[in-house]
Design an enzyme around this catalytic site. Structure first.
Site, PDB file in Angstrom:
ATOM      1  N   ARG A 101       0.844  -1.213   0.000  1.00  0.00           N
ATOM      2  CA  ARG A 101       0.000   0.000   0.000  1.00  0.00           C
ATOM      3  C   ARG A 101       0.874   1.256   0.000  1.00  0.00           C
ATOM      4  O   ARG A 101       0.906   2.017  -0.958  1.00  0.00           O
ATOM      5  CB  ARG A 101      -0.936  -0.038   1.228  1.00  0.00           C
ATOM      6  CG  ARG A 101      -2.073   0.957   1.170  1.00  0.00           C
ATOM      7  CD  ARG A 101      -1.710   2.360   1.622  1.00  0.00           C
ATOM      8  NE  ARG A 101      -1.215   2.424   2.997  1.00  0.00           N
ATOM      9  CZ  ARG A 101      -0.728   3.523   3.546  1.00  0.00           C
ATOM     10  NH1 ARG A 101      -0.663   4.645   2.865  1.00  0.00           N
ATOM     11  NH2 ARG A 101      -0.258   3.501   4.782  1.00  0.00           N
ATOM     12  N   ASP A 102       1.642   1.473   1.054  1.00  0.00           N
ATOM     13  CA  ASP A 102       2.364   2.748   1.190  1.00  0.00           C
ATOM     14  C   ASP A 102       3.522   2.853   0.202  1.00  0.00           C
ATOM     15  O   ASP A 102       3.880   3.942  -0.234  1.00  0.00           O
ATOM     16  CB  ASP A 102       2.903   2.882   2.623  1.00  0.00           C
ATOM     17  CG  ASP A 102       2.980   4.327   3.078  1.00  0.00           C
ATOM     18  OD1 ASP A 102       2.628   5.222   2.291  1.00  0.00           O
ATOM     19  OD2 ASP A 102       3.407   4.575   4.222  1.00  0.00           O
ATOM     20  N   ASN A 107       9.710   4.952   3.394  1.00  0.00           N
ATOM     21  CA  ASN A 107       9.432   4.436   4.733  1.00  0.00           C
ATOM     22  C   ASN A 107      10.717   3.845   5.312  1.00  0.00           C
ATOM     23  O   ASN A 107      11.727   3.767   4.633  1.00  0.00           O
ATOM     24  CB  ASN A 107       8.390   3.320   4.647  1.00  0.00           C
ATOM     25  CG  ASN A 107       7.013   3.844   4.325  1.00  0.00           C
ATOM     26  OD1 ASN A 107       6.806   4.493   3.327  1.00  0.00           O
ATOM     27  ND2 ASN A 107       6.060   3.550   5.194  1.00  0.00           N
ATOM     28  N   CYS A 144       3.724   9.572   1.071  1.00  0.00           N
ATOM     29  CA  CYS A 144       2.315   9.955   0.942  1.00  0.00           C
ATOM     30  C   CYS A 144       2.170  10.968  -0.185  1.00  0.00           C
ATOM     31  O   CYS A 144       2.808  12.007  -0.164  1.00  0.00           O
ATOM     32  CB  CYS A 144       1.807  10.564   2.246  1.00  0.00           C
ATOM     33  SG  CYS A 144       0.134  11.218   2.094  1.00  0.00           S
ATOM     34  N   HIS A 174       4.582   3.637  12.685  1.00  0.00           N
ATOM     35  CA  HIS A 174       4.727   3.674  11.218  1.00  0.00           C
ATOM     36  C   HIS A 174       5.563   4.920  10.916  1.00  0.00           C
ATOM     37  O   HIS A 174       5.068   6.030  10.983  1.00  0.00           O
ATOM     38  CB  HIS A 174       3.324   3.764  10.604  1.00  0.00           C
ATOM     39  CG  HIS A 174       3.291   4.014   9.142  1.00  0.00           C
ATOM     40  ND1 HIS A 174       2.827   3.080   8.250  1.00  0.00           N
ATOM     41  CD2 HIS A 174       3.640   5.087   8.381  1.00  0.00           C
ATOM     42  CE1 HIS A 174       2.892   3.577   7.025  1.00  0.00           C
ATOM     43  NE2 HIS A 174       3.375   4.796   7.075  1.00  0.00           N
ATOM     44  N   HIS A 225       8.408   7.127   8.763  1.00  0.00           N
ATOM     45  CA  HIS A 225       9.085   7.381   7.477  1.00  0.00           C
ATOM     46  C   HIS A 225      10.534   7.805   7.720  1.00  0.00           C
ATOM     47  O   HIS A 225      10.873   8.350   8.764  1.00  0.00           O
ATOM     48  CB  HIS A 225       8.316   8.427   6.664  1.00  0.00           C
ATOM     49  CG  HIS A 225       7.113   7.841   5.994  1.00  0.00           C
ATOM     50  ND1 HIS A 225       7.084   7.538   4.658  1.00  0.00           N
ATOM     51  CD2 HIS A 225       5.919   7.442   6.502  1.00  0.00           C
ATOM     52  CE1 HIS A 225       5.917   6.990   4.367  1.00  0.00           C
ATOM     53  NE2 HIS A 225       5.183   6.923   5.461  1.00  0.00           N
TER      54      HIS A 225
HETATM   55  N1  COA Z   1     -13.263   3.459  -3.239  1.00  0.00           N
HETATM   56  C1  COA Z   1     -13.449   3.702  -4.539  1.00  0.00           C
HETATM   57  N2  COA Z   1     -14.012   4.837  -5.010  1.00  0.00           N
HETATM   58  C2  COA Z   1     -14.423   5.732  -4.103  1.00  0.00           C
HETATM   59  C3  COA Z   1     -14.260   5.530  -2.711  1.00  0.00           C
HETATM   60  C4  COA Z   1     -13.654   4.325  -2.303  1.00  0.00           C
HETATM   61  N3  COA Z   1     -13.444   4.063  -1.018  1.00  0.00           N
HETATM   62  N4  COA Z   1     -14.759   6.589  -2.070  1.00  0.00           N
HETATM   63  C5  COA Z   1     -15.212   7.440  -3.001  1.00  0.00           C
HETATM   64  N5  COA Z   1     -15.008   6.932  -4.225  1.00  0.00           N
HETATM   65  C6  COA Z   1     -15.316   7.544  -5.530  1.00  0.00           C
HETATM   66  C7  COA Z   1     -16.691   8.140  -5.586  1.00  0.00           C
HETATM   67  O1  COA Z   1     -17.612   7.201  -6.040  1.00  0.00           O
HETATM   68  C8  COA Z   1     -16.505   9.254  -6.592  1.00  0.00           C
HETATM   69  O2  COA Z   1     -16.449   8.730  -7.897  1.00  0.00           O
HETATM   70  P1  COA Z   1     -17.121   9.493  -9.118  1.00  0.00           P
HETATM   71  O3  COA Z   1     -16.438  10.838  -9.174  1.00  0.00           O
HETATM   72  O4  COA Z   1     -16.792   8.614 -10.268  1.00  0.00           O
HETATM   73  O5  COA Z   1     -18.557   9.593  -8.773  1.00  0.00           O
HETATM   74  C9  COA Z   1     -15.123   9.770  -6.259  1.00  0.00           C
HETATM   75  O6  COA Z   1     -14.448   8.661  -5.675  1.00  0.00           O
HETATM   76  C10 COA Z   1     -15.149  10.928  -5.302  1.00  0.00           C
HETATM   77  O7  COA Z   1     -15.982  10.588  -4.202  1.00  0.00           O
HETATM   78  P2  COA Z   1     -16.374  11.585  -3.029  1.00  0.00           P
HETATM   79  O8  COA Z   1     -17.216  10.861  -2.045  1.00  0.00           O
HETATM   80  O9  COA Z   1     -16.896  12.879  -3.608  1.00  0.00           O
HETATM   81  O10 COA Z   1     -15.015  11.812  -2.343  1.00  0.00           O
HETATM   82  P3  COA Z   1     -13.955  12.969  -2.460  1.00  0.00           P
HETATM   83  O11 COA Z   1     -13.744  13.437  -3.836  1.00  0.00           O
HETATM   84  O12 COA Z   1     -14.275  13.930  -1.389  1.00  0.00           O
HETATM   85  O13 COA Z   1     -12.644  12.098  -2.034  1.00  0.00           O
HETATM   86  C11 COA Z   1     -11.820  10.206  -0.842  1.00  0.00           C
HETATM   87  C12 COA Z   1     -12.581  11.497  -0.785  1.00  0.00           C
HETATM   88  C13 COA Z   1     -11.536   9.824   0.598  1.00  0.00           C
HETATM   89  C14 COA Z   1     -12.664   9.139  -1.502  1.00  0.00           C
HETATM   90  C15 COA Z   1     -10.529  10.372  -1.660  1.00  0.00           C
HETATM   91  O14 COA Z   1      -9.915  11.578  -1.297  1.00  0.00           O
HETATM   92  C16 COA Z   1      -9.563   9.237  -1.430  1.00  0.00           C
HETATM   93  O15 COA Z   1      -9.803   8.110  -1.836  1.00  0.00           O
HETATM   94  N6  COA Z   1      -8.419   9.504  -0.803  1.00  0.00           N
HETATM   95  C17 COA Z   1      -7.431   8.507  -0.515  1.00  0.00           C
HETATM   96  C18 COA Z   1      -6.170   9.184  -0.123  1.00  0.00           C
HETATM   97  C19 COA Z   1      -5.072   8.204   0.136  1.00  0.00           C
HETATM   98  O16 COA Z   1      -5.147   7.025  -0.148  1.00  0.00           O
HETATM   99  N7  COA Z   1      -3.988   8.726   0.679  1.00  0.00           N
HETATM  100  C20 COA Z   1      -2.823   7.990   0.949  1.00  0.00           C
HETATM  101  C21 COA Z   1      -2.990   7.065   2.095  1.00  0.00           C
HETATM  102  S1  COA Z   1      -2.822   7.843   3.668  1.00  0.00           S
HETATM  103 ZN    ZN Z   2       3.202   6.120   5.417  1.00  0.00          ZN
END
Ligand code: COA
Ligand code: ZN
Length: 296
Positions: free
Chosen positions: A13-14, A246, A237, A204, A206
């Site tokens: 993942r990371d 990391n 990140c 965890h 880095h």
């Molecule tokens: N898995 C897959 N798709 C997802 C989802 C999930 N868990 N959560 C939301 N989505 C999709 C929605 O369906 C939407 O799709 P669309 O535009 O095709 O309709 C889109 O993602 C945006 O959804 P929304 O609820 O409006 O969320 P957002 O735009 O506010 O984004 C997160 C919020 C949390 C979904 C997004 O920022 C994210 O996935 N972040 C992950 C960050 C990450 O992994 N960081 C590193 C690890 S710490």
């Molecule tokens: Zn990390």
């Protein structure tokens, strides 16, 4: 027998989430196979996040299902930002997720676009909707934030208290951008363990400023028994400027084995796997052993 330290590999993942080029699911699974073969039993296999935010993780369901099918006895889990992700993780067969919430509200907004209140409300939904799922919290920026700097430990304690009162008993203290130092880690770990004696804490860390190993060791010496790292030290990140690799799993395992801790992990197998990874996948690797001309 030395004290047992559990190694939690978060590379799939990371490590991979930061890479621009898509790594095919089969390749990801080969690394998971290699990690399992080296004796790693706890692996964060993927994250169930928006593919728009992290395109690399678009194959989360495939990777999680296949990893579980190949290694049924191992402790596999995934990072999730919301209920949708937690549901998808459960549907893929996982029993455990880590829900990420940053101690820094500005980092939380940059990472998952939520305020603390919104993240806490989302966590409530996960706990209510999926009571059978084991949920731990990844406390991102626990030791400092690239936008807001360092926080007093009391802020962390109140944050953990909110989560503790919701029933959470497992927390990962994440040094998302490698801002911690060993004295700070020792102080923070001592205080959180005192405040929440029945909770499990993981570290965890880095390696952004070359303190990954010493900070992880400080966490262990302050009483943490479960530490996260990535093969090769690959990682970072995408939503935290300055985040880099990391702490490297093989370097960490090597140090702990040499110190007499019990990790149950074969360091030579890990080093070969890390070298293979570096040869195949371009990225930032903070590990040392993988660059040495000799085996350990
Ligand atoms: N898995 C897959 N798709 C997802 C989802 C999930 N868990 N959560 C939301 N989505 C999709 C929605 O369906 C939407 O799709 P669309 O535009 O095709 O309709 C889109 O993602 C945006 O959804 P929304 O609820 O409006 O969320 P957002 O735009 O506010 O984004 C997160 C919020 C949390 C979904 C997004 O920022 C994210 O996935 N972040 C992950 C960050 C990450 O992994 N960081 C590193 C690890 S710490
Ligand atoms: Zn990390």
């Amino acid at each position: 027998m030395g004290r047992k330290i559990e190694i939690v590999e978060v590379g799939p993942r990371d490590g991979f989430q930061n890479l621009c080029d898509y790594i095919p699911a089969e390749e990801k699974l080969r690394f998971i196979d290699g990690l399992a073969d080296a004796g790693i039993t706890h692996i964060q296999v993927t994250s169930f996040v928006s593919p728009k935010a992290i395109p690399q993780m678009k194959d989360a369901t495939e990777v999680a299902k296949e990893a579980l099918a190949r290694h049924p006895g191992l402790d596999f889990f995934a990072l999730v930002p919301n209920l949708r992700g937690a549901q998808a993780a459960k549907d893929a067969g996982l029993k455990k997720v880590s829900n990420v919430i940053s101690l820094s509200e500005s980092h939380n907004k940059a990472n998952i676009r939520k305020t603390h209140e919104e993240s806490f409300a989302e966590l409530d939904k996960i706990l209510e909707t999926l009571p059978e799922l084991e949920v731990s919290i990844d406390v991102a920026t626990a030791f400092g934030c690239p936008f807001e700097g360092k926080f007093p430990t009391e802020k962390l304690l109140s944050f953990l208290d909110v989560l503790y009162k919701k029933g959470i008993r497992e927390f990962t203290l994440c040094d998302t951008t490698g801002m911690a130092n060993p004295a700070q880690v020792r102080e923070v770990v001592t205080k959180v363990k005192e405040a929440f004696p029945d909770a499990v804490f993981e570290a965890h860390i880095h390696d952004t400023r070359n303190m990954g190993m010493v900070n992880t060791l400080a966490a262990i010496e302050a009483g943490i028994d479960k530490v996260q790292s990535t093969l090769g030290g690959l990682g970072g990140c995408p939503f935290a400027p300055g985040a880099s690799g990391n702490t490297s799993t093989e370097d960490l395992v090597n140090m702990l084995n040499e110190m007499g801790y019990e990790t149950g992990v074969d360091v030579e197998k890990l080093v070969s796997l890390a070298r293979e990874e570096k040869a195949k996948i371009p990225g930032i690797y903070s590990g040392h052993l993988l660059n040495m001309p000799v085996t350990v």
